[in-house]
Every structure is written in C-alpha cells, then in structure tokens.
Motif scaffolding. Sequence first.
Motif, PDB file in Angstrom:
ATOM      1  N   UNK A  93      -7.433  -3.496   1.939  1.00  0.00           N
ATOM      2  CA  UNK A  93      -8.608  -4.091   1.302  1.00  0.00           C
ATOM      3  C   UNK A  93      -8.388  -5.564   0.974  1.00  0.00           C
ATOM      4  N   UNK A  94      -7.200  -5.898   0.481  1.00  0.00           N
ATOM      5  CA  UNK A  94      -6.895  -7.293   0.152  1.00  0.00           C
ATOM      6  C   UNK A  94      -6.902  -8.133   1.424  1.00  0.00           C
ATOM      7  N   UNK A  95      -6.267  -7.621   2.486  1.00  0.00           N
ATOM      8  CA  UNK A  95      -6.231  -8.359   3.752  1.00  0.00           C
ATOM      9  C   UNK A  95      -7.638  -8.544   4.312  1.00  0.00           C
ATOM     10  N   UNK A 113      -5.468  -3.100  -7.831  1.00  0.00           N
ATOM     11  CA  UNK A 113      -5.596  -1.686  -7.469  1.00  0.00           C
ATOM     12  C   UNK A 113      -4.225  -1.039  -7.362  1.00  0.00           C
ATOM     13  N   UNK A 114      -4.125   0.236  -7.713  1.00  0.00           N
ATOM     14  CA  UNK A 114      -2.834   0.926  -7.582  1.00  0.00           C
ATOM     15  C   UNK A 114      -2.463   1.123  -6.112  1.00  0.00           C
ATOM     16  N   UNK A 116      -0.822   3.087  -2.841  1.00  0.00           N
ATOM     17  CA  UNK A 116      -0.751   4.471  -2.378  1.00  0.00           C
ATOM     18  C   UNK A 116      -2.054   5.244  -2.450  1.00  0.00           C
ATOM     19  N   UNK A 117      -3.111   4.653  -2.911  1.00  0.00           N
ATOM     20  CA  UNK A 117      -4.401   5.341  -2.991  1.00  0.00           C
ATOM     21  C   UNK A 117      -5.309   4.792  -1.899  1.00  0.00           C
ATOM     22  N   UNK A 118      -5.995   5.715  -1.191  1.00  0.00           N
ATOM     23  CA  UNK A 118      -6.951   5.309  -0.156  1.00  0.00           C
ATOM     24  C   UNK A 118      -8.362   5.448  -0.728  1.00  0.00           C
ATOM     25  N   UNK A 119      -9.171   4.438  -0.482  1.00  0.00           N
ATOM     26  CA  UNK A 119     -10.532   4.405  -0.996  1.00  0.00           C
ATOM     27  C   UNK A 119     -11.502   4.589   0.158  1.00  0.00           C
ATOM     28  N   UNK A 120     -12.484   5.440  -0.051  1.00  0.00           N
ATOM     29  CA  UNK A 120     -13.458   5.765   0.982  1.00  0.00           C
ATOM     30  C   UNK A 120     -14.679   4.851   0.949  1.00  0.00           C
ATOM     31  N   UNK A 121     -15.076   4.422  -0.253  1.00  0.00           N
ATOM     32  CA  UNK A 121     -16.303   3.633  -0.414  1.00  0.00           C
ATOM     33  C   UNK A 121     -16.072   2.469  -1.376  1.00  0.00           C
ATOM     34  N   UNK A 122     -17.006   1.536  -1.367  1.00  0.00           N
ATOM     35  CA  UNK A 122     -16.965   0.414  -2.308  1.00  0.00           C
ATOM     36  C   UNK A 122     -17.140   0.932  -3.733  1.00  0.00           C
ATOM     37  N   UNK A 124     -15.978   3.711  -4.952  1.00  0.00           N
ATOM     38  CA  UNK A 124     -14.671   4.203  -5.402  1.00  0.00           C
ATOM     39  C   UNK A 124     -13.776   3.030  -5.811  1.00  0.00           C
ATOM     40  N   UNK A 125     -13.810   1.960  -5.047  1.00  0.00           N
ATOM     41  CA  UNK A 125     -13.022   0.762  -5.376  1.00  0.00           C
ATOM     42  C   UNK A 125     -13.496   0.199  -6.705  1.00  0.00           C
ATOM     43  N   UNK A 126     -14.812   0.119  -6.868  1.00  0.00           N
ATOM     44  CA  UNK A 126     -15.411  -0.412  -8.092  1.00  0.00           C
ATOM     45  C   UNK A 126     -14.962   0.391  -9.309  1.00  0.00           C
ATOM     46  N   UNK A 127     -14.967   1.724  -9.195  1.00  0.00           N
ATOM     47  CA  UNK A 127     -14.547   2.578 -10.304  1.00  0.00           C
ATOM     48  C   UNK A 127     -13.051   2.421 -10.572  1.00  0.00           C
TER      49      UNK A 127
END
Length: 138
Positions: A93-95, A113-114, A116-122, A124-127
């Motif tokens: 996400x950062x890249x 963001x921590x 090792x966690x994969x995010x599916x949607x924006x 989820x990232x927002x939360x």
Amino acid sequence: MERGSSKHGPRLDDEMESEVSGLVQGPGAAGSRVNESRQPEPAGEDQPEPKTAPAGALRSGNPQGMSSDDVEARSRLGRFITMTALPGDRETLVANARDNEAPADLVAELERLPTGTRYQTVSEIWAALGHRNETTRW
C-alpha cells in the motif's frame, strides 16, 4: 471627415456590429442571440435569490456513523490507492501510494499500519488507521 469602411456603407457596418455584439459582450448584452428559454428564470417576489453554494455543509446524506469530513478524508485515501494494490499489506500500500504521488501525510498514515496484515478494501485500511466507517443498518 469621418472615416468608414471602404467595402460597406455606414448602415451595413452598424447592422453587422449589432449582429456580433452578443458574441463580443456576452449573454447579458442587448441584442444577444441567446435563446430566452435557456435564460434562468428570476426568483419570485417572495423568494430569495439563488446562490452558488448553500451555507453549511455541502454534502448531504452522509452514511450513518460518518461525518462529511470523514467521507472526504476516506475518499482522499482511496484516490491514491489503486485496485491493483488490493488486497495488499502495508508495504504494498505504501509503495502504491508513492507510485501515485500521494501527499507525504497520507504516506505517513499508511506507514503506521501494522505489518503482516492484508487489507481487502479502502474501508478496511481506513478502519485500521483508527477512523470510523459507516455503521450498517439492520
């Protein structure tokens, strides 16, 4: 001696000038060719004049649980994370945000963001960044 056009008479010069005055001076000029049906109708006697933007918040119908500022900020985040980065972890996400020339403050948020966690949607990232998403209605 008054100098005039060598190709037309004064009457024709005046006529030609009035034909283009609407183009030169805009739609409010006398003699413009603007169709009257396209002109906005004036406000009634007891009605206020319309304004370009209403007072207060410009967004209405926000999702339950989110303010208009929350919606705008989450949308801003989503503009710099493309669908090719999802699902993705922090590094992806950062890249992706840097590739899309995201502002430094947004990249710094994503770096929080921590790992090792994969995010599916924006959303989820927002939360995960500690913000509120809309609440579901049942």
